[in-house]
Each structure stands twice: as C-alpha cells, then as structure tokens.
Design a protein around this motif. Structure first.
Motif, PDB file in Angstrom:
ATOM      1  N   GLY A  39       0.804  -1.215   0.000  1.00 37.16           N
ATOM      2  CA  GLY A  39       0.000   0.000   0.000  1.00 37.16           C
ATOM      3  C   GLY A  39       0.831   1.256   0.000  1.00 37.16           C
ATOM      4  N   GLY A  40       2.101   1.161   0.219  1.00 37.66           N
ATOM      5  CA  GLY A  40       2.991   2.309   0.166  1.00 37.66           C
ATOM      6  C   GLY A  40       4.113   2.200   1.200  1.00 37.66           C
ATOM      7  N   PRO A  41       5.334   2.571   0.825  1.00 36.63           N
ATOM      8  CA  PRO A  41       5.727   2.957  -0.528  1.00 36.63           C
ATOM      9  C   PRO A  41       5.459   1.851  -1.538  1.00 36.63           C
ATOM     10  N   GLY A  42       5.036   2.285  -2.715  1.00 33.93           N
ATOM     11  CA  GLY A  42       4.639   1.328  -3.737  1.00 33.93           C
ATOM     12  C   GLY A  42       5.768   0.991  -4.686  1.00 33.93           C
ATOM     13  N   ALA A  43       5.433   0.127  -5.634  1.00 38.46           N
ATOM     14  CA  ALA A  43       6.406  -0.307  -6.630  1.00 38.46           C
ATOM     15  C   ALA A  43       6.812   0.856  -7.533  1.00 38.46           C
ATOM     16  N   LEU A  44       8.014   0.767  -8.062  1.00 39.80           N
ATOM     17  CA  LEU A  44       8.500   1.708  -9.080  1.00 39.80           C
ATOM     18  C   LEU A  44       8.753   0.932 -10.371  1.00 39.80           C
ATOM     19  N   PRO A  45       8.601   1.575 -11.526  1.00 44.84           N
ATOM     20  CA  PRO A  45       8.838   0.880 -12.795  1.00 44.84           C
ATOM     21  C   PRO A  45      10.262   0.338 -12.871  1.00 44.84           C
ATOM     22  N   GLU A  46      10.398  -0.834 -13.455  1.00 49.54           N
ATOM     23  CA  GLU A  46      11.717  -1.461 -13.526  1.00 49.54           C
ATOM     24  C   GLU A  46      12.701  -0.594 -14.301  1.00 49.54           C
ATOM     25  N   SER A  47      12.247   0.027 -15.389  1.00 46.52           N
ATOM     26  CA  SER A  47      13.161   0.861 -16.175  1.00 46.52           C
ATOM     27  C   SER A  47      13.634   2.059 -15.360  1.00 46.52           C
ATOM     28  N   VAL A  48      12.766   2.590 -14.503  1.00 48.36           N
ATOM     29  CA  VAL A  48      13.151   3.703 -13.631  1.00 48.36           C
ATOM     30  C   VAL A  48      14.163   3.221 -12.600  1.00 48.36           C
ATOM     31  N   LEU A  49      13.932   2.055 -12.035  1.00 50.56           N
ATOM     32  CA  LEU A  49      14.881   1.521 -11.052  1.00 50.56           C
ATOM     33  C   LEU A  49      16.272   1.343 -11.658  1.00 50.56           C
ATOM     34  N   ARG A  50      16.322   0.939 -12.912  1.00 49.16           N
ATOM     35  CA  ARG A  50      17.621   0.761 -13.563  1.00 49.16           C
ATOM     36  C   ARG A  50      18.317   2.114 -13.763  1.00 49.16           C
ATOM     37  N   GLU A  51      17.545   3.132 -14.127  1.00 45.89           N
ATOM     38  CA  GLU A  51      18.132   4.467 -14.270  1.00 45.89           C
ATOM     39  C   GLU A  51      18.600   5.003 -12.917  1.00 45.89           C
ATOM     40  N   VAL A  52      17.822   4.733 -11.884  1.00 47.63           N
ATOM     41  CA  VAL A  52      18.196   5.171 -10.542  1.00 47.63           C
ATOM     42  C   VAL A  52      19.475   4.464 -10.102  1.00 47.63           C
ATOM     43  N   GLN A  53      19.554   3.180 -10.405  1.00 42.60           N
ATOM     44  CA  GLN A  53      20.750   2.412 -10.054  1.00 42.60           C
ATOM     45  C   GLN A  53      21.998   3.056 -10.635  1.00 42.60           C
ATOM     46  N   GLN A  54      21.914   3.456 -11.895  1.00 42.04           N
ATOM     47  CA  GLN A  54      23.038   4.124 -12.547  1.00 42.04           C
ATOM     48  C   GLN A  54      23.300   5.484 -11.913  1.00 42.04           C
ATOM     49  N   ALA A  55      22.217   6.236 -11.635  1.00 47.24           N
ATOM     50  CA  ALA A  55      22.370   7.597 -11.122  1.00 47.24           C
ATOM     51  C   ALA A  55      22.968   7.625  -9.721  1.00 47.24           C
ATOM     52  N   ILE A  56      22.726   6.579  -8.943  1.00 49.46           N
ATOM     53  CA  ILE A  56      23.325   6.535  -7.609  1.00 49.46           C
ATOM     54  C   ILE A  56      24.847   6.448  -7.711  1.00 49.46           C
ATOM     55  N   ILE A  57      25.327   5.767  -8.725  1.00 48.69           N
ATOM     56  CA  ILE A  57      26.775   5.715  -8.965  1.00 48.69           C
ATOM     57  C   ILE A  57      27.237   6.996  -9.653  1.00 48.69           C
ATOM     58  N   GLU A  58      26.513   7.372 -10.726  1.00 53.56           N
ATOM     59  CA  GLU A  58      26.922   8.562 -11.472  1.00 53.56           C
ATOM     60  C   GLU A  58      25.814   9.002 -12.421  1.00 53.56           C
ATOM     61  N   VAL A  59      25.415  10.247 -12.308  1.00 46.78           N
ATOM     62  CA  VAL A  59      24.537  10.840 -13.321  1.00 46.78           C
ATOM     63  C   VAL A  59      25.438  11.189 -14.505  1.00 46.78           C
ATOM     64  N   PRO A  60      25.238  10.549 -15.652  1.00 43.58           N
ATOM     65  CA  PRO A  60      26.208  10.681 -16.754  1.00 43.58           C
ATOM     66  C   PRO A  60      26.541  12.119 -17.127  1.00 43.58           C
ATOM     67  N   GLU A  61      25.529  12.990 -17.215  1.00 41.75           N
ATOM     68  CA  GLU A  61      25.812  14.348 -17.677  1.00 41.75           C
ATOM     69  C   GLU A  61      26.497  15.215 -16.621  1.00 41.75           C
ATOM     70  N   VAL A  62      26.593  14.693 -15.384  1.00 40.48           N
ATOM     71  CA  VAL A  62      27.204  15.470 -14.302  1.00 40.48           C
ATOM     72  C   VAL A  62      28.517  14.847 -13.837  1.00 40.48           C
ATOM     73  N   GLY A  63      28.571  13.499 -13.848  1.00 42.20           N
ATOM     74  CA  GLY A  63      29.768  12.824 -13.373  1.00 42.20           C
ATOM     75  C   GLY A  63      29.803  12.643 -11.877  1.00 42.20           C
ATOM     76  N   LEU A  64      28.662  12.881 -11.212  1.00 43.54           N
ATOM     77  CA  LEU A  64      28.558  12.705  -9.767  1.00 43.54           C
ATOM     78  C   LEU A  64      27.356  11.830  -9.443  1.00 43.54           C
ATOM     79  N   SER A  65      27.390  11.227  -8.259  1.00 49.03           N
ATOM     80  CA  SER A  65      26.212  10.503  -7.779  1.00 49.03           C
ATOM     81  C   SER A  65      25.074  11.484  -7.551  1.00 49.03           C
TER      82      SER A  65
END
Length: 366
Positions: free
Chosen positions: A11-37
C-alpha cells in the motif's frame, strides 16, 4: 533485479517501474551528464534547476494545465498539507470549509484542519464502517464555503471516487496521494491538488502540490515562510534544501508515463484492466474472497478484501510471501488483506497474483 520487486503489492511505498529503477541504479553511482552521484549533487546546481523545470512541465503536460498553475515539490508529506491548506485558505471569521469524512485518511485530515479554523463535515461514512462513498443526493455543499476538501482514493478501505465532486462555484481541494497521475482528470477545475509521491510517482520524501496561482495570492501575509505556498513558488521548490534524489526519481517516473506508457489515458486503461482482473477473482469466488468496498465505489488502486476468518488470512499471507508476493497484509487499522495496484505494478504481476489466489482457494476448499 530482485524478482520480488515485480510482485510488490504494498500500500505504500509502492512499486517503481523497472526501467526507472535501472536508471536510478546508474544515477546513484553517477549521473552521466554530471559525473557525480545523484546523492551528492547540489540542490543549487544548474542540473537540478533543469530537473525541477522539466518535472514541472511534465506534470503540467500530463494534467493539461497552463502556467496559471504552480507545480510545487514540497516536504512533509500529505500530513503537512492537512495544515497548509486551511492556514492558507480559511478566512478569519469567514464561513467554514466543507470536508468529507470517507475513510482512514480523511479522518486524519479533520482534526488538523479544525486547529486552523471552522470546518463543516458534509458527510461521514463512519456509521457504515467506511464501506461506501456518498451518492450525490447525500451531499449538500455550501456555496459560501471557501473550499471543498476530499480524498479521491482511500487506500485503507479500498474506496475511490469515480466522479468529480462539488461545483465550480467553490474551490476544490483534493488529496490525490494514492491515485495521482493514475488516470486523466479535469485538473483545471481544481484549485489545489496534493499528493505524496510514494504510491504512484516516486519514493517517499517529496509531495507534489498543484495549485492555481490566483488561489494563493490572497493567503495571509503572516504565514511562516516554510508553510507559505508563495515562498516555494517563488523559489521553484528550492526554498530550503529539497530532497534532490526523490525529486529526480519523480522526474524519471513522469518520463516513463509519457514516453513508455503513452500518457494518462493509456495508464488508466492499464489500471482498469488490472483492477478488473483482480475483482473478477473476488466476484467469482463464491464468497471465499469477500470484497470490502461497495461495488460502485471500488478502488482501481487498492483492492481490500477478507477471508472467512483471521487464521485463514494469516495462512494466505504466509503462503503468498513464500510464493514471492509482498505487501498483501491489510492496513493495521482494519486488518484483512489488500492488494495495491499502483501504476508500476505490471499486468503480468496481477495475473500471477490472480492465479495464486485461485489456486489458494481451490486448495482450501478441497
């Protein structure tokens, strides 16, 4: 990805889309256009300013709104809005605002609003155990009220309004925390909409507020800065340090809605298919599964139901968890069982749950 992520009916927090989770996974390591987590990017950076601007525009686009509405990304959850709304809109010595008492979350709103000024409860579902919503004939709204407040979807009881309430003569304020961006709405007929993110649009930590500009211009001038919508509007949701990570995830979800799902009409069609599938399991079970809400008021987001006794419900939960399903235990306030079908819950996941429920019933009835 953990396969349990795909079978999350919480009932919450609810599920997140798998494609979003994959982008988040990458962004936690590094947002490509910034070079920082993303966890270490400044809220004063140009990158984050662009995130906020794009997110504001995406929400306006999804809702069909113009620039006469502010899109604010606030903190404090829906709970803070219980106070901010009446602080801003109740007039000293003026007429009471109209409120509806339709379930667990509506009941939470009322005492907070009363602290700020006069309110009138137009209708309450307490006597029927919050098992249904009012029909139009039961509602007599005051044309002098500064606003009408209601909750569009009650997550605990599994109740949802499938129509707009009130008239355009009185400002509509709606808590859409659990069905925001799940279906198209006539957003321009609301004065203020608020929704915490952790159901359909992101993780906990950010609350989306959509408010008509003219509505907040006349708010009291002595409001604390943090509780004044105008402060946040002027600062583009950067009045104080905002939850950068949570806001970024909401941006990714709006992109997913627009680019992968195809907008709110497509999202609504998918959500209706998911809900129909699960309600059919209840309706065809010969009362083995007992739906809680009146049929006309059933929620597309939260399917609340019971079995014949608590022991059987506990067995259901245990077997469901062993099979990989998560979050099917009902809210602590009423117990029972609940399957939440928020946007990111896939049709495939609902089909698997429906199959499990049919199999569980057959095994218990041997």
């Amino acid at each position: 990805m953990n396969p349990r992520n795909g079978l999350n009916f919480s009932g919450g927090p609810g599920a997140l889309p798998e494609s979003v989770l994959r982008e988040v996974q990458q962004a936690i390591i590094e947002v490509p256009e910034v070079g920082l987590s993303v966890l270490g990017i400044s809220h004063r950076s140009d990158w984050f300013a662009a995130v906020v601007t794009e997110l504001e525009n995406n929400i306006r686009s999804l809702l069909g709104l113009g620039d006469d509405y502010h899109v604010l990304l606030l903190q404090g959850g829906a709970t803070q809005q219980y106070t901010m709304v009446p602080m801003s809109l109740l007039l000293p010595g003026g007429a009471p605002a109209d409120y509806l008492d339709t379930g667990y979350w509506s009941a939470k709103v009322l005492p907070e609003a009363r602290r700020q000024g006069p309110i009138r409860v137009v209708w309450s579902g307490q006597d029927n155990g919050f098992r249904r919503l009012p029909v139009d004939e039961e509602l007599q709204f005051a044309t002098t009220a500064p606003y009408l407040h209601y909750v569009s979807n009650e997550t605990v009881e599994g109740l949802q309004f499938h129509r707009m309430l009130g008239s355009d003569e009185v400002v509509r304020v709606c808590d859409m925390s659990s069905d925001f961006l799940s279906r198209p709405i006539e957003a321009n007929r609301f004065g203020l909409i608020y929704a915490h993110a952790q159901k359909n649009v992101g993780p906990a930590g950010v609350t989306v507020v959509v408010v008509r500009d003219e509505l907040i211009k006349n708010a009291p001038e002595d409001l604390p800065g943090f509780l004044d919508y105008r402060s946040h509007a002027r600062a583009h949701s950067n009045f104080n340090t905002p939850p950068v990570f949570a806001i970024y995830v909401v941006l990714l979800v709006t992109r997913w809605l627009m680019q992968e799902i195809g907008g709110l009409n497509a999202m609504d069609a998918l959500n209706r298919t998911k809900a129909a599938l699960l309600y059919d399991v209840l309706d065809s079970s010969e009362s083995f599964y007992q739906g809680r809400a009146a049929v006309a008021d059933r929620s597309l987001m939260n399917v609340a139901f019971n079995l014949s006794n608590t022991a059987l419900e506990q067995r259901f939960i245990a077997e469901a968890e062993a099979a990989g399903f998560s979050g099917l235990k009902g809210h602590r306030a009423i117990g029972g069982l609940r399957a939440s079908l928020y946007n990111a819950v896939t049709l495939e996941a609902v089909e698997k749950l429906a199959s499990f429920m049919a199999d569980f019933r057959h095994r218990q009835q041997r």
